[in-house]
Write a protein that holds these residues in place. Structure first.
Motif, short mmCIF file in Angstrom:
data_model
loop_
_atom_site.label_atom_id
_atom_site.label_comp_id
_atom_site.label_asym_id
_atom_site.label_seq_id
_atom_site.Cartn_x
_atom_site.Cartn_y
_atom_site.Cartn_z
N SER A 1 11.14 -3.06 1.14
CA SER A 1 9.79 -2.49 1.27
C SER A 1 9.69 -1.20 0.45
O SER A 1 8.68 -0.93 -0.21
N THR B 1 9.71 -2.21 -3.21
CA THR B 1 8.41 -2.78 -3.58
C THR B 1 7.42 -1.67 -3.89
O THR B 1 6.65 -1.75 -4.86
N GLU B 2 7.45 -0.64 -3.08
CA GLU B 2 6.56 0.50 -3.31
C GLU B 2 6.82 1.10 -4.68
O GLU B 2 5.89 1.42 -5.45
N HIS C 1 5.50 -1.22 -7.47
CA HIS C 1 4.04 -1.16 -7.62
C HIS C 1 3.59 0.17 -8.19
O HIS C 1 2.60 0.25 -8.92
N HIS D 1 2.01 -6.20 -1.94
CA HIS D 1 2.30 -4.87 -1.37
C HIS D 1 1.60 -4.71 -0.02
O HIS D 1 1.04 -3.66 0.30
#
Lengths: 251, 859
Positions: free
Chosen positions: B241, B244-245, B248, B364
């Motif tokens: 997570s 992923t942040e 993005h 996201h």
């Protein structure tokens, strides 16, 4: 007079059928969470709202046994009342347990309950409830129909892709896309009728589908309107979920 | 002037009218405000009074608790003193809260300064709750031998505490010997009853430990009376997570593309490859989510947190544990129905979790609407397809992580992921068929009871499949299946039952007491003997290779008489073998007797073989009462029995009354441990049988028992009755020889005579080889094989001799022998009377009268 589908569902809830409560939570849980958050005006943390699980729903308050849905109240109002009593009761209990000071809440702030006590369901809430019903019908159709068929419907109606692009993407022809689309649309019309019938207590609620452009009477002219209405409702439902943004919880 | 006066009057009147109209609203608002103000004041006053009273009450209660603590310490009741001390602490905390509210909270709310106090009242307690636990284990739980704790991690929802530790040299060497070299840091997950962990938590975590250890997921573990911990490799890095942040943030608001997309897809590929390993080892993870995926310094994604890992074959009841939105709602529905773990496709639930992780990577966000969740960010169409297929209805989902991985790798390795269409994916195999045939009307064998909103029955539950019937112009046809084992069904209103073409007929073996006519038995025996002879020939083909080669190279004309002779000799052998050895051809030496009987069966298993006997109460009683001590009974874990269950247990209880040493009320814990090993796989499952034998022979609990009696659901030989299997720790005894017992196709009557398929075997021979049936048959088979071997040698010699004679004869006569025995002379004249095929000696010269007139019967 309640229809057989609705009566059966309410009886399952009263019988503490865990599956029925899970079904209720799955369909309307996000709407109720959003409403609760709105009532709490940010003073109820998301963790508190998210803490509520199927066990909470299964632990019914007395209100569901006393509540008589045949007295003319709408399903959405009944749902809100059940949720308020059940969820509020559970929140009080958990907050009291955290303080280890007995059942009676001695909260840092109990104002949210009194403020919400007299609030009637708003138009926004009613719209969210209807969107939840449509989403539930879509999920049923997704489970029932062939994956390829539903993918065509999703790409064409929910994603707004043109028929030509759908055909190109899936390596098929436009007539095939139309045929698959029609098949799913037919099933969706049937499931939508069932879902609305099950979760409606009044004739007014039963007529919501027609009022929202989702006529169950299939004909070529209404197909396009039907698809457009479904697409719009779907997008609104997705946007609402993103706005509330309640995250996942572990159990 | 007058005009101004009139105008002013009109204005006044209008103002008065407006005032009259607006007055009620203004008054209502005013009084509402007053009411709010008054309630606000009263809320403040009420809060202050309440908290003052609470403060006083808390102080008094705390004072009362102090002597209770002291008294219990004085009399040595440590647990009670700890309990009262905790209560005292809670009261002090309550008093502290009351003081805070009196001093700050209520005054701040009175002055509408609530946002100032939100940090104190909400954010600080949340941060405290989420803080990692102490970096060292408490003195109550103790240190971990061989490990030095250097830090801690935030505990998950399973109730355990997570520590980072450094193993000492001995531990590192032990890990290296098992293939884990260079491990300088590990993670210890510890559960201690004294630290608040519960027994169910410990049991759940330990359930999949052995299988996880074999996979290399667990390095070490220890279970004591009040503590349990296990050790895993430490994977430093950020969870998916967080990664992923970051991805993005680098890609922008539109979504992942380019390098970021490739990186993200690589992490999901790693996840799917790991899941493949899990599933191959018989486990499913059950808690796939971005927080449980760590991207290590090697750039690979590692799956962590074994808290919910479950064996796929487990017989435990399915639970709803997992993480919302990454857990398939179908799993919750099935769990609420109380299904067992082995009845659900755990593999597909992990695939759902992987799809949800892929969604969260792309979007996201989390998939709040399951498979219906919208992907609003820029994403290749093929990737959308993969996400949707992985989160589709369970029957339409990817069947394995490998299948999903194949599609994902195709997209990841494409030069342009956005140019890949779903039709090109490996799972699509070329795309859709353009002209769809009209789907046949589904034929159901029971009228569906439609309950709107009710979950569909899951295909994994034991629901018999509906036979596929051809489409009827009349539409849906209702059929009822009359025989589940062959698929025979009857269409309503159409008379005679239909047996599907694919159905295999039952192989019926004549039960004891029902013997067929001798001619039938002889014919079937000859067929079986022929099959055995073929197998014998194949074994000897290496030593007598020229035998078959010789036949083919010489041509059929010249091989006619040799073939005739061979057939005659073989006919003799077949006849004898058919009379004596029908049972041999159904023996499977690797597993002993392996026949099916038409009635209920009893499987007898030991360390060398499993054999089948006809199940009768007398047989079962003999085994349970006279041959086995201390056996453990497991009754139908699959739950398929109804009345049979009570009947079987009543029978066992009766035997107990008659002296059988069988535990009719078995220990639930022991049964649970057995079920955890083999699930409901018995009876007859060879792998499960071996597992249970190992349990009997190598575990302390198993040593207490001499055998296991497993009573299962209906089986192929007994559709309406339970199936039985008895597993012996040692050698299983032979059936009682002096009773009418059926062993495969042989039977022993009450006088000790052995019958094979209606034929009586010489008892003298039987006595000579003893009462070991299989040994006897083996000995007889060997003797027959030797006989065949010798016979074939003689046949070879005879053929060679005859061919030489024929060759010589032809050379002398200057002609040829014809295929059908009609001899020809060199001048072409034909013999009017052909040689008889029964004549053992072929004609030496064409058309000799001696050939036909002196032909004698075969000797």
């Amino acid at each position: 007079m309640l229809n057989a589908l609705t009566t059966g569902f309410v009886n399952r809830l009263r019988a503490r059928d865990s599956a029925a409560w899970f079904e209720l939570w799955e369909v309307f849980g996000p709407v109720l969470e959003a409403q609760l958050n709105k009532w709490g005006k940010g003073r109820i943390g998301r963790e508190t709202v998210r803490d509520l699980s199927q066990e909470t729903l299964a632990a019914l308050s007395d209100s569901i046994d006393r509540y008589d849905p045949s007295k003319g109240a709408r399903f959405s109002t009944w749902l809100l009342a059940i949720a308020k009593h059940t969820l509020g009761d559970e929140i009080d209990k958990r907050m009291a347990l955290k303080r280890n000071s007995g059942r009676k809440a001695a909260a840092l702030d109990e104002a949210w309950m009194s403020q919400a006590g007299g609030a009637a369901p708003s138009a926004e809430y009613e719209a969210a409830i209807f969107r939840a019903k449509v989403t539930a019908a879509l999920k049923m159709v997704e489970r029932e129909t062939d994956f390829a068929d539903f993918s065509v419907y999703r790409m064409r109606v929910l994603d707004g892709t043109s028929g030509k692009d759908v055909a190109l993407s899936l390596g098929t022809s436009e007539p095939t896309v139309s045929r698959r689309l029609a098949r799913v649309r037919q099933t969706l019309r049937a499931r939508l009728s069932e879902v609305i019938a099950m979760y409606s207590f009044t004739p007014e609620e039963l007529g919501e589908a027609e009022r929202n452009g989702l006529a169950s009477d299939p004909n070529k002219a209404s197909d396009a309107l039907f698809d457009e209405a479904i697409g719009e409702l779907y997008h609104c439902a997705m946007q609402s979920q993103r706005a509330w943004g309640s995250g996942p919880t572990s159990s | 002037m007058a005009f101004a006066g009139i105008f002013g009057t009109i204005l006044l009147v209008l103002a008065a009218m407006v005032g009259v109209i607006l007055l009620p609203f203004a008054l209502w608002k005013f009084f509402k405000g007053v009411g709010w103000f008054v309630s606000h004041i009263f809320t403040f006053v009420g809060g202050m009074v309440g908290d003052t009273l609470r403060l006083v009450g808390g102080v008094i209660t705390s004072i009362i608790f102090v002597p209770l603590v002291v008294m219990n310490v004085a009399i040595g009741r440590w647990s009670a003193s700890k309990h009262f001390w905790r209560s005292f602490q809670d009261e002090i905390v309550g008093v502290g809260h009351a003081v805070y509210r009196l001093a700050i909270g209520h005054p701040a709310r009175l002055l509408m300064l609530t946002p100032l106090t939100e940090g104190l009242e909400r954010r600080i307690p949340q941060a405290l709750a989420q803080a990692p636990t102490r970096d060292t284990p408490s003195k109550r739980s103790g240190a971990f031998d061989g490990y030095t704790i250097i830090g801690s991690l935030k505990g998950g929802g399973s109730g355990g505490k997570l520590y980072i530790a450094e193993p000492d040299r001995m531990k590192q060497s032990a890990f290296a010997r098992r293939g884990h070299e260079g491990l300088t840091k590990v993670v210890i997950k510890a559960f201690s009853v004294q630290d608040g962990s519960t027994l169910p938590q410990i049991v759940r975590e330990s359930r999949a430990l052995e299988a996880a250890r074999e996979l290399g997921l667990v390095l070490d573990h220890e279970l004591t009376g009040d503590r349990f911990f296990y050790v895993m490799p430490y994977v430093p890095g950020d969870c998916l997570s967080v990664v992923t942040e970051r991805l993005h943030a680098r890609s922008g608001a539109n979504g992942l593309s380019g390098v970021q997309l490739a990186l993200g897809l690589g992490y999901i590929s790693d996840l799917l490859a790991t899941l493949n390993r899990y599933h191959g080892a018989g486990l499913w993870h059950k808690d796939i989510k971005p927080d449980n995926i760590i991207v290590g310094p090697d750039g690979r994604a590692h799956l962590v947190d074994l808290g919910l890992v479950t064996p796929l074959r487990s017989a435990m009841t399915l639970t709803t544990h997992g993480t919302e939105y990454f857990r398939d709602p179908e799993l919750v529905r099935l769990a609420l129905r109380g299904v067992k773990v082995h009845e659900v496709p755990g593999v597909k639930f992990d695939v759902y979790g992987a799809g949800a992780c892929l969604f969260s990577l792309i979007e996201h966000s989390f998939p709040a609407h399951g498979g219906l969740s919208q992907i609003s960010r820029k994403c290749p169409e093929a990737l959308r397809w993969i996400v949707r297929r992985s989160m589709a209805d369970i029957e339409q989902r990817y069947s394995s992580a490998n299948e999903m991985l194949a599609d994902l790798e195709f997209v990841r390795q494409a030069p342009d992921a956005f140019a890949v269409t779903p039709a090109q994916l490996p799972s699509m195999s070329g795309g859709f068929v353009d002209d769809l045939p009209e789907a046949p009307e589904p034929v159901s064998f029971t009228p569906p009871v439609r309950e709107a909103g009710a979950p569909r029955p899951f295909a994994g539950t034991p629901v018999p499949p509906a036979p596929v019937a051809p489409a009827s112009p009349r539409g849906k046809r209702m059929i009822s299946v009359t025989d589940w084992w062959t698929g025979r069904y009857r269409v309503e209103g159409e008379g005679a039952p239909v047996t599907p073409a694919h159905a295999k007929p039952h192989s019926r073996v004549v039960p004891v007491g029902e013997r067929r006519p001798a001619a039938d038995q002889l014919r079937s025996a000859r067929e079986r003997a022929s099959a055995a002879q073929s197998r014998a020939r194949q074994r000897m083909s290496g030593r007598h290779g020229r035998m078959t080669a010789g036949y083919t190279s010489r041509g059929s004309n010249k091989a006619f008489w040799p073939a005739v002779m061979s057939f005659v000799f073989l006919f003799i052998i077949i006849g004898v073998a058919g009379l004596l050895l029908p049972g041999m051809f159904v023996l499977n030496r690797s597993s002993g007797y392996s026949t099916s009987t038409s009635g209920p069966t009893l499987l007898i298993s030991d360390s060398t073989r499993t054999r089948t006997v006809a199940m009768t109460p007398e047989i079962a009683a003999w085994y349970l009462r006279d041959t086995i001590d201390d056996s453990f009974v497991v009754l139908d874990p699959s739950g398929a029995l109804r009345d049979g269950e009570n009947e079987a247990m009543r029978f066992v209880s009766t035997l107990v009354d008659e002296g059988a040493d069988v535990d009719a009320e078995p220990d639930a814990d022991v049964e649970a441990s057995l079920l955890a090993i083999v699930g409901a796989a018995l009876p007859g499952n060879p792998e499960a049988t071996l597992d249970l034998l190992a349990w009997l022979e190598h575990t302390e609990i198993g040593w207490m028992y001499e055998g296991i009696v497993w009573i299962g659901g209906p089986g192929p030989g007994s559709p309406d009755a339970p199936t039985w299997q008895i597993i012996y720790a040692g050698d299983a005894p032979e059936p009682a020889p002096m009773e009418d017992v059926a062993v495969g196709d042989a039977s022993v009557d009450g006088e000790g005579e052995v019958w094979f398929n209606g034929a009586w075997l010489d008892s003298d021979w039987w006595d000579e080889v003893g009462t070991d049936h299989e040994e006897a048959i083996r000995a007889f088979t060997d003797s027959i094989e030797e006989g065949i071997e010798g016979l074939e040698d003689r046949i070879d010699e005879r053929i060679e001799d005859l061919e030489n004679r024929v060759r010589d004869g032809i050379r002398d006569a200057g002609g040829q022998m014809s295929l059908n025995g009609i001899s020809t002379t060199s001048s072409g004249a034909s013999c009017e009377t052909p040689c008889s095929p029964a004549c053992p000696d072929p004609c030496q010269t064409p058309c000799e009268e001696a050939c036909t007139t002196s032909c004698s019967a075969p000797s």
